[in-house]
Design an enzyme around this catalytic site. Structure first.
Site, PDB file in Angstrom:
ATOM      1  N   SER A 137       0.866  -1.186   0.000  1.00 11.49           N
ATOM      2  CA  SER A 137       0.000   0.000   0.000  1.00 11.49           C
ATOM      3  C   SER A 137       0.898   1.230   0.000  1.00 11.49           C
ATOM      4  O   SER A 137       2.055   1.156   0.423  1.00 11.49           O
ATOM      5  CB  SER A 137      -0.851  -0.009   1.270  1.00 11.49           C
ATOM      6  OG  SER A 137      -1.483   1.241   1.469  1.00 11.49           O
ATOM      7  N   TYR A 150      -1.479  -1.060  10.328  1.00 16.62           N
ATOM      8  CA  TYR A 150      -1.558  -1.383   8.895  1.00 16.62           C
ATOM      9  C   TYR A 150      -0.263  -0.973   8.194  1.00 16.62           C
ATOM     10  O   TYR A 150       0.321  -1.754   7.429  1.00 16.62           O
ATOM     11  CB  TYR A 150      -2.762  -0.657   8.297  1.00 16.62           C
ATOM     12  CG  TYR A 150      -3.013  -0.908   6.828  1.00 16.62           C
ATOM     13  CD1 TYR A 150      -3.497  -2.128   6.386  1.00 16.62           C
ATOM     14  CD2 TYR A 150      -2.802   0.101   5.888  1.00 16.62           C
ATOM     15  CE1 TYR A 150      -3.755  -2.348   5.027  1.00 16.62           C
ATOM     16  CE2 TYR A 150      -3.056  -0.109   4.539  1.00 16.62           C
ATOM     17  CZ  TYR A 150      -3.537  -1.334   4.113  1.00 16.62           C
ATOM     18  OH  TYR A 150      -3.787  -1.540   2.781  1.00 16.62           O
TER      19      TYR A 150
END
Ligand code: NAP
Length: 250
Positions: A137, A150
């Protein structure tokens, strides 16, 4: 290194029951690939296979279970391209941080991906061919507000891909770190904060395919978000922190 094409084996896509993984499966079928699709929701995978008869091999598994991953892969033809995309995001901040939330995301995003990697790498290395994409990401390129756990898991995937690349190149196997920005999916549908440059899953799948077909190591998009983030990342923290804080204030 020359990336594999549709005639050289199947494309294995994890997390293919929704969102980016589903769009990746559709895009690969449209480009002539046969795809093997993995996720836990079998009915979603079977619905995809009914839409493209003979082109979608259903290989359900919970990737946090290494035996289930091996069992899902056993009946499949050789894998030419693996896109390890299954993952999750749970928002957290310093106020809400817990080790349990971090552990859940590590278990799926990092260890689950590692179960897939250990299952496919030896065969690719022996065949001296193949290509692997790890779906990280933009939040893996830098620790961003609201994504402490995350970002930690996605940064781990980038480091994993970087390190493995040194060895895999020697063995004729490609590896890429894939860093999407905000993409419309069931995962982001629950977000209440602003998502700049939000893109459709189809557009994300096309960007990923273009990057893999060109054998790029870092596939980061959309450009309007990825480029400034990479520039900010290279600046001193005295500049990085205030600019990121200003840019992410919703
Ligand atoms: N959407 C974004 O803005 C964005 C941005 C950057 C990166 N990403 C990354 O892109 C990937 C896909 O996300 P998405 O947005 O497409 O979300 P999504 O629609 O929620 O897709 C997640 C996929 O992972 C699968 N999955 C979850 N747990 C699993 C498990 N234990 N075993 C096997 N499969 C599992 C889900 O299928 P089942 O529930 O059927 O198992 C689903 O197919 C994730 O790694 C995410 O971190 C997304």
């Amino acid at each position: 290194m020359r990336p594999p094409g549709p005639g050289e084996g199947v494309a294995w896509i994890t997390g293919a029951s929704s969102g980016i993984g589903l769009a990746l499966a559709e895009a690969h079928v449209a480009h002539g690939w046969t795809v093997a699709v993995t996720a836990r929701r079998v009915e979603e995978l079977e619905a995809l296979s009914l839409r493209f008869p003979g082109r979608v091999l259903v290989a359900p598994a919970d990737i946090t279970d290494p035996a289930a991953v091996r069992a899902a892969l056993a009946p499949l033809p050789p894998i030419a391209r693996a896109i390890l995309n299954a993952g999750t995001y749970e928002r957290d901040t310093a106020d809400t941080f817990t080790a349990a939330r971090l552990a859940r995301q590590v278990d799926l995003n990092l260890i689950g991906t590692a179960h897939c990697l250990e299952a496919i790498m030896p065969t690719m290395i022996a065949a001296r061919s193949g290509q692997i994409g790890l779906v990280s990401s933009l939040a893996g390129l830098a620790g961003l507000p609201g994504s402490a756990s995350y970002s930690a898991t996605k940064a781990g995937l980038i480091a994993l891909a970087e390190s493995l690349r040194f060895d895999l190149r020697q063995h004729g196997v490609g590896i890429s770190a894939i860093c999407p920005g905000f993409v419309k999916s069931p995962l982001t549908a629950k977000n209440t904060f602003p998502m700049p440059f939000l893109m459709e899953a189809d557009a994300a799948a096309k960007a990923i395919m273009r990057g893999l077909d060109a054998d790029r190591f870092l596939i980061a998009f959309p450009e309007g978000l990825a480029r400034p983030l990479r520039i900010l990342r290279s600046l001193p923290y005295g500049v990085f922190f205030p600019l990121i804080a200003r840019g992410t204030r919703g």
